[in-house]
Structures are given as C-alpha cells and as structure tokens.
Design an enzyme around this catalytic site. Structure first.
Site, PDB file in Angstrom:
ATOM      1  N   GLY A 235       0.797  -1.214   0.000  1.00  0.00           N
ATOM      2  CA  GLY A 235       0.000   0.000   0.000  1.00  0.00           C
ATOM      3  C   GLY A 235       0.833   1.270   0.000  1.00  0.00           C
ATOM      4  O   GLY A 235       2.064   1.254   0.129  1.00  0.00           O
ATOM      5  N   HIS A 236       0.134   2.388  -0.106  1.00  0.00           N
ATOM      6  CA  HIS A 236       0.831   3.677  -0.216  1.00  0.00           C
ATOM      7  C   HIS A 236       1.580   4.032   1.068  1.00  0.00           C
ATOM      8  O   HIS A 236       1.166   3.707   2.167  1.00  0.00           O
ATOM      9  CB  HIS A 236      -0.133   4.803  -0.619  1.00  0.00           C
ATOM     10  CG  HIS A 236      -1.299   5.011   0.296  1.00  0.00           C
ATOM     11  ND1 HIS A 236      -2.343   5.834  -0.025  1.00  0.00           N
ATOM     12  CD2 HIS A 236      -1.601   4.514   1.518  1.00  0.00           C
ATOM     13  CE1 HIS A 236      -3.220   5.849   0.956  1.00  0.00           C
ATOM     14  NE2 HIS A 236      -2.785   5.050   1.899  1.00  0.00           N
ATOM     15  N   ASN A 237       2.724   4.685   0.874  1.00  0.00           N
ATOM     16  CA  ASN A 237       3.579   5.172   1.961  1.00  0.00           C
ATOM     17  C   ASN A 237       4.255   4.071   2.777  1.00  0.00           C
ATOM     18  O   ASN A 237       4.866   4.354   3.807  1.00  0.00           O
ATOM     19  CB  ASN A 237       2.805   6.093   2.915  1.00  0.00           C
ATOM     20  CG  ASN A 237       2.170   7.259   2.205  1.00  0.00           C
ATOM     21  OD1 ASN A 237       0.956   7.278   2.018  1.00  0.00           O
ATOM     22  ND2 ASN A 237       2.965   8.209   1.769  1.00  0.00           N
TER      23      ASN A 237
END
EC number: 2.3.1.191
Length: 336
Positions: A235-237
């Site tokens: 997922g993001h980050n």
C-alpha cells in the site's frame, strides 16, 4: 561445464576427491546423475547420499565423511549451490536496440533493449543496458537504473524510480494510485490525489503481478536488496528496509514501516500504520495487527488438523470466555 578444481578456485571451499571431475549442472540428491553436482543443505536428507548418482556433491563439514563421492566441503552448502547455479545459468544476453513496434518518446542509450509493443513516455531516463520487455509501459518522468530488466507487460507509472540491477517480472505494476479516500457524512467517498512516488533501490527483485502503490503525499520506498515474490500488494507510503524478503500473496496496508533483513511468510497480512523492527520473521498466514518492536519469530495462525477435530475445537473456542469464568470461579472457591 566446470571441473571441481575450477569451481573451488572461483568460489572457495575444500575439495576432496578427484579435482578433474567435471560437472555440467546442479541437481537434487534424488535426481542427480552422471555429470551432475548435487548438494546436501539440510541434515535430515543425509540418508539420501548413499543412493545419490551424482558425479560430485556439496557438503557441510559435519557431513564430509558420509560419502566417498568427490565433494566440495563448505560452511554453507545452500549458498554454495546458489553460486554454482549462477555459473551454470548466466543471465540471458539481450541484443541492444529498439524494436520498430515500440513507442519511444525519450532519448535512450544505445545499449538498451526495448521490445515490441513497449511504450516509453516523455522525460523518461533509462540507464545503460536496461532491458524493457514486450508490452511494458513506462510513464512520464520515470527513472530506471543501469542493468535493470523488466519482463513482459510491466507498468511503471509516472515519476517512479527503479534502481540499478533490478529484475521486475511480468505483470507487475509500480506506482498505481494508493487506496486513499475521505468519507463524506452521507457515506460517499472523495478521492485523495496520490501525489507521492514509488522509489525502489538497487538489486531489488519484484515478482509477477505484484503491485506497489505510489505514496499519498510522501513516497513509498523499497530499499536496496529487497526480494518480493509474486502477487504481493504493498500500500501507499509503506517503507521496506534493505534485504527484506516477502513471500507470495502478502498484503501490506498503507503507511507501515518494515525494517531491514525481515522475512515475511506467504499470505501474511499486515495492517496499516505499524512499525516492524529489523530482523523479524513473520510466519506464513499470520495477521499482524500491532507493531513489532523486538527482533524474533512471530506466528498467529493455527496448524492444519482434520476437519472434524477443527469443528470440535472451534466449538470450544466460541465458549472460551465462559470456560475461563468457570475456572476462575473454581479457583476462588478452592482458595476459600
């Protein structure tokens, strides 16, 4: 084909037996035949040495006297096997050039290989000897380091960075939007633009159909030496430390940080906004719901058992609170 003394000269180890013994490939103890080099990495398989038909074997010091076959003795037979396998199976050599059926909108070095159907957008930077497989899509402003190889149908979105000497297998997607939405009071969703990048270090391998989302504001970061299996969702980050290895079908939710040299077993799940320190092993199928702050092995699953037994045990599990209350009441009664 290599002689044993040639292998030892290149890779080290102690040679016992005829140094002129020639081997042409590596094989398992069970399947090895004339011209094969077998290896014993796990002591529980040492009984198979007696029937091994290999021309030579790779052994640990503790097993050096278990066979009369020519042998190479080394502290880590599995690593030695891997090095020998690399010698017998060098990377495929590619002819530099741009296929007429490729679409290239950026200047590229003469040493790169770009296959049919690939698309290179504007402001893309490719390092020397990069290989772009058929059907790949490289978005505007992306950077790919020297010696990296993309297999068929890989997509790298705009502004993402891939380091040197990386391997990306077919169907991987790097830099798609992260799962970012804000919820209105009426239950509808407002999309949050994902303006970060994916930044990947050197010597990273990414398996087939693995997806790595771009950051929402900050970047998603995969450090050097990381090895990702097939069908992983990141997922993001998310930030993953150097030399961490993650097996297939793992899901890592946004903004989680995983340290260096970790190993994550297949189908594990890690929820978002957690921190996992260096040198952690997460067993297959484990759901990680809180941060892990000490190195070690962590497991949160049940071993397989017969269906009828599982149903019976699960029935007891559903009444666990009541059982605990009964035991506590009995202990209090006994104490009186």
């Amino acid at each position: 084909m290599f002689r044993l003394d040639e292998l030892v000269e290149r890779l080290g180890g102690e040679l016992l037996g005829d140094p002129a013994t020639a081997v042409r490939r590596v094989a398992t103890l069970e399947q090895a035949g004339e011209g094969d080099l077998a290896f014993l990495a796990n002591p529980k398989y040492q009984s198979r040495l007696a029937a091994c038909g290999a021309s030579a074997v790779i052994l640990a010091p503790a097993a050096r006297d278990l066979t009369g076959l020519p042998r190479i003795v080394t502290a880590d037979p599995y690593i030695y096997f891997a090095r020998v396998a690399q010698l017998f199976n060098p990377p495929e050599a590619f002819v530099p050039g741009v296929h007429p059926a490729a679409s290239v909108a950026s200047p590229v070095p003469a040493s790169v290989t770009i296959a049919a159907g690939a698309s290179i957008d504007v402001d893309v930077e490719l390092g020397e000897h990069v290989v772009i497989g058929p059907g790949c899509r490289i978005g505007r402003g992306a950077r790919i380091g020297a010696g990296s190889r993309l297999n068929a149908n890989v997509t790298i979105y705009h502004d993402c960075v891939l380091g040197r000497d990386c391997i990306v297998h077919a169907g991987a997607v790097i830099g798609a939007d992260g799962f970012g939405f804000a919820r209105e009071r009426d239950g509808s969703w407002v999309k949050i633009p994902q303006v970060g990048r994916v930044v990947i270090g050197d010597d990273v391998e990414i398996g087939a159909n693995t997806t790595i989302d771009r950051g929402a504001l900050d970047d998603t970061v995969i450090s050097g030496g990381v090895k990702l299996d097939n069908q992983i969702q990141i997922g993001h980050n998310v930030r993953i430390g150097a030399h961490t290895a993650i097996a297939g079908c793992v899901g890592i939710a946004g903004s989680t940080t995983i340290g260096a040299r970790c190993m994550i077993g297949g189908q594990a799940g890690i929820i978002g906004h957690l921190e996992i320190v260096d040198d952690v092993v997460v067993s297959a199928g484990t759901l990680v719901t809180k941060s892990i702050r000490r190195p070690g092995v962590y497991t949160a699953n049940l071993p397989v058992q017969g269906h009828a037994e599982w149903v019976k045990n699960f029935a007891h599990l559903r009444h666990l609170d009541a059982l605990v209350d009964r035991i506590r009441a009995l202990e209090e009664r006994k104490a009186r």
